[in-house]
Design an enzyme around this catalytic site. Structure first.
Site, short mmCIF file in Angstrom:
data_model
loop_
_atom_site.label_atom_id
_atom_site.label_comp_id
_atom_site.label_asym_id
_atom_site.label_seq_id
_atom_site.Cartn_x
_atom_site.Cartn_y
_atom_site.Cartn_z
N GLU A 1 0.85 -1.20 0.00
CA GLU A 1 0.00 0.00 0.00
C GLU A 1 0.88 1.25 0.00
O GLU A 1 1.79 1.37 0.83
CB GLU A 1 -0.89 0.04 1.24
CG GLU A 1 -2.10 -0.84 1.19
CD GLU A 1 -3.08 -0.56 2.33
OE1 GLU A 1 -4.22 -1.04 2.25
OE2 GLU A 1 -2.70 0.13 3.30
N CYS A 2 0.60 2.15 -0.93
CA CYS A 2 1.26 3.45 -1.00
C CYS A 2 2.79 3.29 -1.01
O CYS A 2 3.36 2.91 -2.01
CB CYS A 2 0.78 4.35 0.15
SG CYS A 2 1.01 6.12 -0.20
#
Length: 437
Positions: free
Chosen positions: A328-329
């Site tokens: 994520e990210c």
């Protein structure tokens, strides 16, 4: 005994809510009161400060991303065994998105849903009696959101304090305290908000100083009396995100820190075992795990160190041959071919996905997101919709050739196109998942 609660709100970000909240949390804890912190909205940094201040886990409550049943469940959990909950608002008290009542993402939603009063923090620098006009507006803007009292922040003198206090009390709102202007109370910041509690070199001493200040400036007994018992219901975890595996290898160090406390707690309560490892220390994910999770964080600050972490990169590649890996990210950035840092230097990442990202030309991407999963994987079945958000300054400079992880829409449902990538058992996206839609 039912826990009492009060929301600490303000007209805007930068009013001093976090410093007031952290100081109050520690001040009450020093008195032997079982106090816990909650942060509204998609903020994974402030709960870390709340946890250090109280010695108990923090929590996010987000009325847009979380269904009401999940909000009830999480609030009930956080209240269990507590005397007092201090709920810190994100941004301004009423700030959210234009959707149905009590699903806007604002702290005001929680005030309505759970009948929790608000302590309004007003930064009075540059004004005096005008503060009363702001307080009057807050008191009357929404009859379902009760202003219990005001705390003045950043007053410049005793005369300044008196002018503001007299004007506000004239309109019928009590002033519970006044924090004088003191730049040393401000917490350090960087591009995604405050520098994290775990990185603050003297965090406990700073919190003790904040507690001393709040104990001197605010009437703690009056504040405790203003807090009200929470209107609790049983709730449900059905809209929560279930563990992506039974044994989860979780990247966890200064470069990978952004995993919401409620997710980690839900995963453990569902029976999952979390095994942390540090890519910055060139550690490998435990081979006995059945998924590897790379959360968000600050890989752009450690790009050279991550590029040189040969054991981590090789072991992750081997892990991904037979078991899922999700990023994520910041984790998504590390799964790509390359990451360009703020100085324009390009660093080789793991190459498990084919995109490349850059932090050299900063552009803020911020907002609620709805993600429709493209293919069954760790986060759910194909077609499932998750709610969460994006908050990053990095950009994709090479989209690569992978299939998208999800189709993304904004908080109002406006389509924004494909997001992230997936190749084999590897997936990643800038989207941070909070709960099921």
């Amino acid at each position: 005994m039912t826990a009492k609660a009060i929301i600490i709100g303000a007209p805007r970000s930068g009013s001093g809510k976090t410093s007031v909240t952290i100081g109050l949390l520690r001040a009450f804890a020093r008195r032997g009161i079982k106090v816990r912190g909650i942060k509204t909205g998609p903020d994974y940094i402030d709960p870390g400060f709340h946890a250090v201040a109280t010695g108990t886990p923090g929590l996010n409550l987000d009325s847009w991303a979380m269904q009401p049943d999940l909000l009830h469940h999480l609030l009930t959990q956080q209240a269990d065994g507590a005397d007092l909950l201090l709920i810190e608002s994100a941004m301004g008290l009423f700030d959210g998105i234009a959707v149905s009542d009590n699903r806007t993402g604002s702290a005001a939603d929680l005030a309505r849903l759970f009948h929790i009063p608000v302590l309004l923090v007003l930064d009075v620098s540059g004004q005096s009696q005008t503060a009363a006009a702001m307080a009057h507006g807050f008191a009357h803007y929404d009859p379902a959101v009760k202003m219990a009292a005001v705390v003045l922040n950043r007053a410049g003198s005793e005369r300044h304090r008196t002018l503001c206090t007299d004007a506000i009390e004239k309109i019928g709102l009590p002033v519970a305290g006044c924090v004088m202007r003191d730049p040393s109370l401000t917490l350090p910041e960087r591009h995604l908000g405050l520098v994290q509690a775990s990185e603050h070199p003297e965090i406990d001493a700073h919190i003790e100083r904040l507690a001393d200040t709040m104990e001197h400036a605010i009437d703690l007994d009056a504040l405790l009396a203003l807090a009200t018992p929470i209107d609790l219901a049983e709730g449900s975890v059905e809209a929560g995100i279930f563990p992506p595996g039974q044994r989860i290898a979780l990247a966890e160090d200064a470069a990978f820190t952004f995993l919401y406390p409620h997710l980690k707690r839900q995963w453990r309560e569902a029976g999952a075992e979390i095994l942390p490892f540090s890519p910055l220390a060139d550690e490998a994910p435990d081979a006995s795990c059945d998924i590897c999770w790379l959360p968000g964080g600050y890989p752009e600050l450690f790009a050279g160190q991550l590029a040189a972490a040969s054991r981590f990169k090789a072991s992750l590649a081997q892990f991904s041959q037979t078991k899922p890996v999700h990023g994520e990210c910041g984790g998504y950035m590390v799964l790509g071919e390359a990451l360009e840092d703020a100085n324009g230097v390009t660093h080789a990442m793991t190459g498990l996905l084919s995109h490349a990202t850059s932090f050299a030309k900063r552009k803020m991407n911020l907002g609620y997101r709805q993600a429709k999963i493209a293919e069954t994987g760790p986060l759910g079945q194909a077609g499932d919709v998750l709610r969460g958000h994006e908050f990053h300054y990095a950009s994709v400079i090479d989209a690569g050739t992978d299939q998208p992880f999800a189709e993304i829409a904004d908080g109002l449902g406006k389509p924004l196109g494909p997001s992230g990538g997936r190749r084999g058992l590897v997936s990643g996206t800038f989207f941070h998942a909070i709960a099921k839609a």
